[in-house]
Design an enzyme around this catalytic site. Structure first.
Site, PDB file in Angstrom:
ATOM      1  CG  PHE A 139      -1.846   1.266   1.125  1.00 20.50           C
ATOM      2  CD1 PHE A 139      -2.971   1.250   0.326  1.00 20.50           C
ATOM      3  CD2 PHE A 139      -1.542   2.425   1.819  1.00 20.50           C
ATOM      4  CE1 PHE A 139      -3.788   2.372   0.218  1.00 20.50           C
ATOM      5  CE2 PHE A 139      -2.343   3.552   1.714  1.00 20.50           C
ATOM      6  CZ  PHE A 139      -3.471   3.518   0.916  1.00 20.50           C
ATOM      7  CG  ASP A 224       5.843   3.993   1.537  1.00 19.69           C
ATOM      8  OD1 ASP A 224       5.816   4.767   2.517  1.00 19.69           O
ATOM      9  OD2 ASP A 224       4.853   3.796   0.807  1.00 19.69           O
ATOM     10  CE  LYS A 253      -0.331   7.297   6.077  1.00 21.39           C
ATOM     11  NZ  LYS A 253      -1.561   7.966   5.640  1.00 21.39           N
TER      12      LYS A 253
END
Length: 406
Positions: A139, A224, A253
């Site tokens: 993801f 990531d 984030k």
């Protein structure tokens, strides 16, 4: 008020999410208060975007001060906040340069562009021939390029045609990574720990072996760390658990402190130096408000206290959750204050258990059917962890008993 807010969302907000029926009105630390004044312990932290707690005093003080000074000039001009932020973040990562962006998906897209440009300009891959090896069940976001190498059919269905140039291989299989690399491969893109897949932690030799393969084959290793990074797992970066340093960090984030969208691609000059004016950009990327907040986040990470809290409290969280195995829980995975909990599907789906937990004042979110994710803000206390897991145990026992009775 709750029903009215939900009705407005249902009518006017595109239905690309299926939220729990909780309408947040305010928050502080690890707690969210709804429009009716009911408090909930936040055990999701906006998918790690609120690592440092809701309205963290240091971060909000920076935001308030910067709001009174300068918020946006675009990259058409310099600002007094961008350079210091990028210097601090580069030093935190042990790299030379930073490409500031906004969302995590933008960081991934930017990382892909940088890798392809590096392949063309540095490695000598013919134009249009570059490929990138990725992991199955990944993801990285939901843009067209990213869903092009996803195997989540919900994210893909109806959105083709897709972007070529990606080679998915099983996560955790370093031999498959090696076999997928050819002379036109420019990068291997991985989550060190797969988040949306259910907090999947690879075997000990996986990331070190991928690092070796990338070095041997002159391929960039891209990590990531958008969900796993910035103290979530007990280290600044999850890669540190395996002693691995990627060529490119993708961050987001928590970098924005739970206040603004802020993401970054961080790499050495030999990689990020391939970009030249006009080849990539963002009006809001690196804006003074985000840069000021990002600078405070980096300063907080440099102290190490959040990494320590995640390590210590993570051990407590995992121990409490593992004690529920056989009592409605099938398996517990993760590192630090990040846990994927597989619930016995005979008891209920992850969504059903999430709804029952919300009724008892604990907010989590499901993934992959019967998996729950526990990822509270790193300011959570030991007592709050015990209370949250206690509520979880109650829901498991109550739901399991109910199903047995029927």
């Amino acid at each position: 008020m709750t029903d009215a807010a939900i009705e407005l969302d249902d009518r006017y907000v595109a239905h690309n999410y299926s939220p729990l029926p909780v309408v947040a009105a305010s928050a502080q630390g690890a707690w969210i208060t709804d429009v009716q004044g009911r408090r909930y312990l936040d055990c999701l932290a906006a998918y790690s975007a609120v690592n440092f707690g809701h309205r963290n005093p240091e971060i909000t003080a920076t935001a308030h001060a910067q709001l009174d000074a300068l918020t946006l000039v675009s990259r058409a001009f310099h600002s007094d906040r961008l350079g210091p932020f990028c210097q601090a973040l580069a030093e935190l990562c042990g790299k030379d340069m930073v490409l500031p962006m906004n969302s995590g998906a933008e960081a991934v897209e930017s990382g892909i562009k940088v890798a392809r440009k590096w392949g063309t300009d540095v490695k000598g891959v013919p134009a249009g021939m570059a490929n990138i090896v990725v992991a199955q069940n990944n993801f990285h976001g939901r843009t067209i390029s990213i869903v092009s190498f996803s195997n989540d059919e919900v994210a893909r269905r109806g959105f083709g045609p897709f972007t070529p140039g990606f080679r998915p291989v099983p996560f955790g299989d370093a031999d498959a990574v090696a076999a997928a690399i050819d002379e036109h491969t420019v990068a291997v893109l991985l989550e060190p720990i797969q988040g949306e897949a259910g907090i999947i932690v690879p075997r000990e030799d996986y990331l070190p072996r991928v690092r070796e393969i990338c070095t041997e084959r002159n391929v960039l290793m891209i990590a990531d760390e958008i969900q796993s990074g910035l103290a979530r797992t007990g280290r600044t970066f999850a890669c540190e658990h395996w002693g691995v340093v990627p060529d490119i960090y993708l961050l987001g984030k928590a970098l924005g402190g739970g206040v603004v969208p802020l993401s970054a691609v961080v790499a050495d000059r030999g990689v990020l130096g391939v970009l030249h004016p006009g080849e990539h950009g963002s009006t809001f990327g690196g804006n003074p408000l985000a840069a000021a907040i990002g600078g405070t986040v980096v300063a907080m990470l440099q102290r190490g206290e959040f990494q320590a809290r995640s390590t210590e409290l993570g051990e407590r969280l995992h121990a409490r959750l593992r004690a529920l195995i056989g009592r409605g829980v099938v398996a517990v995975r993760g590192m630090g204050l990040w846990a994927g909990v597989d619930v016995d599907p005979r008891i209920g789906t992850g969504k059903q258990i999430s709804l029952r937990l919300a009724e008892r004042g604990v907010l989590v979110k499901d993934t992959q059917g019967s998996t729950l994710r526990f990822a509270p803000p790193l300011v959570i206390t030991a007592e709050e962890i015990d209370w949250a897991v206690g509520q979880f145990a109650y829901v498991l026992a109550e739901t399991g008993s109910h199903l047995t009775d029927t």
